[in-house]
Design an enzyme around this catalytic site. Sequence first.
Site, PDB file in Angstrom:
ATOM      1  N   GLU A  59      -8.823  -3.317  10.186  1.00 41.37           N
ATOM      2  CA  GLU A  59      -7.879  -3.939  11.117  1.00 41.37           C
ATOM      3  C   GLU A  59      -6.548  -3.226  10.939  1.00 41.37           C
ATOM      4  O   GLU A  59      -6.086  -3.063   9.808  1.00 41.37           O
ATOM      5  CB  GLU A  59      -7.698  -5.433  10.813  1.00 41.37           C
ATOM      6  CG  GLU A  59      -6.785  -6.086  11.850  1.00 41.37           C
ATOM      7  CD  GLU A  59      -6.300  -7.484  11.479  1.00 41.37           C
ATOM      8  OE1 GLU A  59      -6.424  -7.877  10.306  1.00 41.37           O
ATOM      9  OE2 GLU A  59      -5.775  -8.165  12.378  1.00 41.37           O
TER      10      GLU A  59
ATOM     11  N   LYS B  95      -3.977  -7.268   0.972  1.00 38.59           N
ATOM     12  CA  LYS B  95      -2.950  -6.790   1.895  1.00 38.59           C
ATOM     13  C   LYS B  95      -1.750  -7.722   1.887  1.00 38.59           C
ATOM     14  O   LYS B  95      -0.611  -7.281   1.990  1.00 38.59           O
ATOM     15  CB  LYS B  95      -3.514  -6.736   3.318  1.00 38.59           C
ATOM     16  CG  LYS B  95      -4.302  -5.481   3.639  1.00 38.59           C
ATOM     17  CD  LYS B  95      -4.630  -5.464   5.127  1.00 38.59           C
ATOM     18  CE  LYS B  95      -5.720  -4.456   5.447  1.00 38.59           C
ATOM     19  NZ  LYS B  95      -6.162  -4.555   6.842  1.00 38.59           N
TER      20      LYS B  95
ATOM     21  N   ARG C  86     -16.495  -5.729  -3.246  1.00 37.01           N
ATOM     22  CA  ARG C  86     -15.252  -4.978  -3.063  1.00 37.01           C
ATOM     23  C   ARG C  86     -14.722  -4.540  -4.422  1.00 37.01           C
ATOM     24  O   ARG C  86     -15.063  -5.093  -5.462  1.00 37.01           O
ATOM     25  CB  ARG C  86     -14.227  -5.836  -2.336  1.00 37.01           C
ATOM     26  CG  ARG C  86     -13.809  -7.046  -3.143  1.00 37.01           C
ATOM     27  CD  ARG C  86     -12.538  -7.725  -2.643  1.00 37.01           C
ATOM     28  NE  ARG C  86     -11.955  -7.130  -1.476  1.00 37.01           N
ATOM     29  CZ  ARG C  86     -11.680  -7.797  -0.355  1.00 37.01           C
ATOM     30  NH1 ARG C  86     -11.969  -9.073  -0.262  1.00 37.01           N
ATOM     31  NH2 ARG C  86     -11.096  -7.208   0.654  1.00 37.01           N
TER      32      ARG C  86
END
Length: 566
Positions: free
Chosen positions: A43, A277, A267
């Site tokens: 994104e 983020k 992850r």
Amino acid sequence: MAEINPESLPEEKAPVNFIHQIIQEDIKNNKNNGRVHTRFPPEPNGYLHIGHAKSICLNFGTAAKFGGKCNLRFDDTNPVKEDTEYVDSIMEDVRWLGFNWDGLYYASDYFDTLYEYAKKLIIKKLAYVCDLSQEEMSLQRGTVTKPGTDSPYRNRTVEENLDLFRRMRAGEFPEGARVLRAKIDMAHANMLMRDPILYRIIHAEHHNTGDKWCIYPMYDFAHGQCDSIEGITHSICTLEFEVHRPLYDWFIEKLEIFAPQQIEFARLNLSYTVMSKRKLLQLVNEGHVNGWDDPRMPTISGLRRRGFTPESIRRFADVIGVAKRDQVIDVSLLEFCLREDLNKKADRLMAVLNPVKLIIDNYPEGQVEYLDAVINPEDPEKGFRKVPFSKELFIEKEDFMIDPPGKFFRLKPGGEVRLKYAYIIKCESFLQDPVTGEVTEIHCTYEPDTRSGMPNSNKKVKGTLHWAAVSNSVKSEVRLYDRLFVKETPEDVEEGQDFKVNLNPDSLKVVTAYCEPAISQYKPGDKVQFERMGYFCVDQDSTETNLVINRTTTLKDNWAKIAGKE
RNA sequence: UGUCCGAUGGUGUAAUGGCAGCACAAGAGAUUUUGGUUCUCUUGGUCUAGGUUCGAAUCCUGGUCGGACAACCA
């Protein structure tokens, strides 16, 4: 074609991760006619970090390994958070890592198709427009242990739903007034299957589609279908999307479109840093670091500016492996991959970062000798550079001790050391600041026949020091970076505190260094090793008159270990 | 007190019913004009209790522990 990285291509018998095993099996069974197509779907709402690098290497690497393709697709379904600034940085980072995408797409490229998909679900009586407020809907959703209740709007007619949805798109309703929901099962054990929202009204300009739309699909209604449209065979994603898979499969089945196979992996987490983020954005916005590309950040742009090479990051991604259990990788593994690469590539230079003056009393006043120094012992073909030597030099303060412990084999009163590429010297005396006791000047004598290359240069001395000539050096600003957090797990804090209490107050120290003249030939981004001190790179802040150099990482330091134990 | 996922040295990751291996880290030594590099060696592991089997890290059952899931975020 995704770029093939020969180094990361596994050998015949190298262990194969579970995703590649699945793909091998699929190829064997001729699934999708043996086609392999992956994608990296960020994104554009932030900068890429080392965790994304793992995913990038996995997706592009998988395509390369099986002779397939890999797309770059921006999942840009939320206009209020996304920006072209991020699109640009993401493309730059992916390229810098060494990969080339086959197709470049945006989820927003498919908004028309997605809109038609939504209508198809309405027509199949599998979606409805719901007027519940956010609060009401949340109340009716139930909890993980209690089933939800049906929306009163659940049984609107197809015609009414089609009309309302069309008017949502036409901009007749304010933001938040209505949503389009899937009609699945409000009692489903999987919360995501309790009539999830497909479309919401957002009166905002989109970075790619401008003001064409005022309704936007939710990520869940876009991601799987975008993969389907692109013919992605293996949708590789992180573990948290595992619970979403039944929903994606439901859309694919009801829409009767191509079915990609989603495979989830754990992850990456790294010790001594944060990866979300949101937290990284906070560090930037609150000024704890100087932007997304601050060399202390785990972002790709930060690592690049710090002096990391793409090769070292790709190697790291390869070495950490791929599996389904949560992983916290020790940052020392990243540093190992970095040093492994830089050791082979970085030119050697001498620079003194914390200088103390050393005077060779019996060396001729005003004389300058240009000595040969190996550019890189790991790469002899690079040859030699000239280093100016003279009577007055700088050495590191830490390389002289008045009363050192036993295993210290640097300079001490009455002791001998070699000045690298030059002479063996003996410490005759030293001057101290009368107040602080700090050593201000060291006086030595040298043995003229011990110069490197001379017959007597084989004489054994314990220590070898780097040095810089007082009047023939380049002064530069050196930024000494250290880990951003003092704690292995920065999020591990006491009640009421947050991760920022674990920020390392000494993560950046700026010093003025004296560097041999050869430094002038290096440009921003170039990497060098300052002998005995570490790997460094020229920073983009450098100007004609002010050279700025970042410390990428120190050398492995066994002396620090020995000294630390005493 | 729900569903799903996971559990192998300090950290990661292999072994796909048949000798628990590799990397990093840690420790010892050799080499070295970088206390770097390189080389040699060492320490240390299958969450637990049962079951299946000639044989289980692997298959089955129960337990324990960890993670994910209740945004008009992705």
